[in-house]
Scaffold this active site. Structure first.
Site, PDB file in Angstrom:
ATOM      1  N   THR A  26       0.812  -1.225   0.000  1.00  0.00           N
ATOM      2  CA  THR A  26       0.000   0.000   0.000  1.00  0.00           C
ATOM      3  C   THR A  26       0.848   1.279   0.000  1.00  0.00           C
ATOM      4  O   THR A  26       0.463   2.264  -0.637  1.00  0.00           O
ATOM      5  CB  THR A  26      -0.998   0.016   1.172  1.00  0.00           C
ATOM      6  OG1 THR A  26      -0.308  -0.251   2.402  1.00  0.00           O
ATOM      7  CG2 THR A  26      -2.092  -1.012   0.972  1.00  0.00           C
ATOM      8  N   ASP A 100       1.851  -8.550  -7.028  1.00  0.00           N
ATOM      9  CA  ASP A 100       2.293  -7.344  -7.730  1.00  0.00           C
ATOM     10  C   ASP A 100       3.746  -7.374  -8.185  1.00  0.00           C
ATOM     11  O   ASP A 100       4.205  -6.477  -8.894  1.00  0.00           O
ATOM     12  CB  ASP A 100       2.063  -6.109  -6.865  1.00  0.00           C
ATOM     13  CG  ASP A 100       2.685  -6.232  -5.468  1.00  0.00           C
ATOM     14  OD1 ASP A 100       3.851  -6.693  -5.366  1.00  0.00           O
ATOM     15  OD2 ASP A 100       2.013  -5.882  -4.489  1.00  0.00           O
ATOM     16  N   HIS A 115       0.775 -16.693  -4.180  1.00  0.00           N
ATOM     17  CA  HIS A 115      -0.460 -16.630  -4.968  1.00  0.00           C
ATOM     18  C   HIS A 115      -0.199 -16.310  -6.436  1.00  0.00           C
ATOM     19  O   HIS A 115      -1.132 -15.998  -7.178  1.00  0.00           O
ATOM     20  CB  HIS A 115      -1.414 -15.588  -4.373  1.00  0.00           C
ATOM     21  CG  HIS A 115      -1.997 -16.003  -3.064  1.00  0.00           C
ATOM     22  ND1 HIS A 115      -2.269 -15.108  -2.046  1.00  0.00           N
ATOM     23  CD2 HIS A 115      -2.364 -17.217  -2.590  1.00  0.00           C
ATOM     24  CE1 HIS A 115      -2.777 -15.757  -1.010  1.00  0.00           C
ATOM     25  NE2 HIS A 115      -2.836 -17.030  -1.322  1.00  0.00           N
ATOM     26  N   CYS A 123      -1.580 -18.475 -22.247  1.00  0.00           N
ATOM     27  CA  CYS A 123      -2.809 -18.826 -22.947  1.00  0.00           C
ATOM     28  C   CYS A 123      -3.330 -20.151 -22.421  1.00  0.00           C
ATOM     29  O   CYS A 123      -2.599 -21.145 -22.368  1.00  0.00           O
ATOM     30  CB  CYS A 123      -2.550 -18.923 -24.450  1.00  0.00           C
ATOM     31  SG  CYS A 123      -3.991 -19.480 -25.409  1.00  0.00           S
ATOM     32  N   CYS A 144      -3.924 -18.235 -31.316  1.00  0.00           N
ATOM     33  CA  CYS A 144      -4.813 -19.399 -31.399  1.00  0.00           C
ATOM     34  C   CYS A 144      -6.254 -19.089 -31.006  1.00  0.00           C
ATOM     35  O   CYS A 144      -7.112 -19.968 -31.094  1.00  0.00           O
ATOM     36  CB  CYS A 144      -4.273 -20.540 -30.523  1.00  0.00           C
ATOM     37  SG  CYS A 144      -4.415 -20.220 -28.742  1.00  0.00           S
TER      38      CYS A 144
END
Length: 228
Positions: A26, A100, A115, A123, A144
């Site tokens: 933050t 991030d 995470h 893709c 594709c």
């Protein structure tokens, strides 16, 4: 415990592992999307918008929401910088909930993106890695026609065993475990603390964490790390 004492403990620890959450980023201008000021504010069912179901059933809705999570111009702050610098002097690991990429942007080499990261995309149809800049212009793969997605763990998705094992090992090796900017409410990340082998757990957070035997510093993380 005051800020100076907390900083001294981190400086003197022979090995250290940091568990970091949204509060670490933050100060870099990235909103905590679970706070009242976050990007979830006013949006119904936020967990759905970051779910596997939404990505599959409503790809355009998923894409519009995920675009709000990108802050490519954000820069590491003093917390990221000091953690990266500590790596140069002793065994230091970081296990982060954040997606991030700022820990690695600051130079941390021993960092586990628990995470995942918004800045790795691929893709779903052909598996090709796609630059995140391309993803921000279109969620369909020009090659594709498949759906591009960020390499983050969504709600309803599981974690790779190797990822969890690496995080456990990072926690277990630490003389001092430092929890920074997270309320430890999201599992399995919150469960990592049980693998700490010593009683030395320091929490630097603006709100207390209930039910965990730790030393707590109720402060902004950047105030503590500026003293290291």
């Amino acid at each position: 415990m005051d800020n100076h004492t907390a900083a001294k403990r981190i400086r003197e620890a022979k090995s250290c592992t940091f568990l970091t959450g949204a509060g670490v980023s933050t100060p870099s201008g990235i909103p905590d999307y679970r706070s009242l000021q976050g990007v979830y504010q006013g949006i119904q069912q936020p967990e759905y918008l970051l779910s596997h179901t939404c990505m599959v059933d409503e790809p355009e809705t998923f894409y519009r929401f995920v675009q709000h999570l990108y802050h490519p111009d954000a820069q590491p702050n003093v917390i990221h910088q000091k953690i990266a610098a500590l790596e140069e002097t002793r065994p230091v690991w970081t296990v982060s909930q954040n997606i991030d990429g700022l820990h690695k942007k600051a130079g941390s080499q021993h960092c586990i993106d628990f995470h995942g990261s918004l800045y790795r995309c691929y893709c779903r149809k052909c598996g090709e890695n796609i630059p995140w800049e391309t993803y921000l212009t279109d969620w369909l793969h020009a090659g594709c026609g498949g759906q591009i997605r960020p390499d983050i763990v969504l709600y309803e998705e599981g974690f790779a065993d190797a990822q969890i094992e690496a995080a456990i090992a990072a926690v277990a090796q630490a003389e001092l475990l430092v929890v920074v900017g997270t309320s430890l409410q999201v599992y399995p990340f919150a469960g990592l603390i049980q693998y700490q082998q010593t009683p030395s757990v320091l929490v630097i957070n603006q709100t207390p964490i209930a039910g965990i035997a730790t030393d707590q510093v109720l402060a902004r993380g950047e105030d503590v790390f500026a003293l290291i």
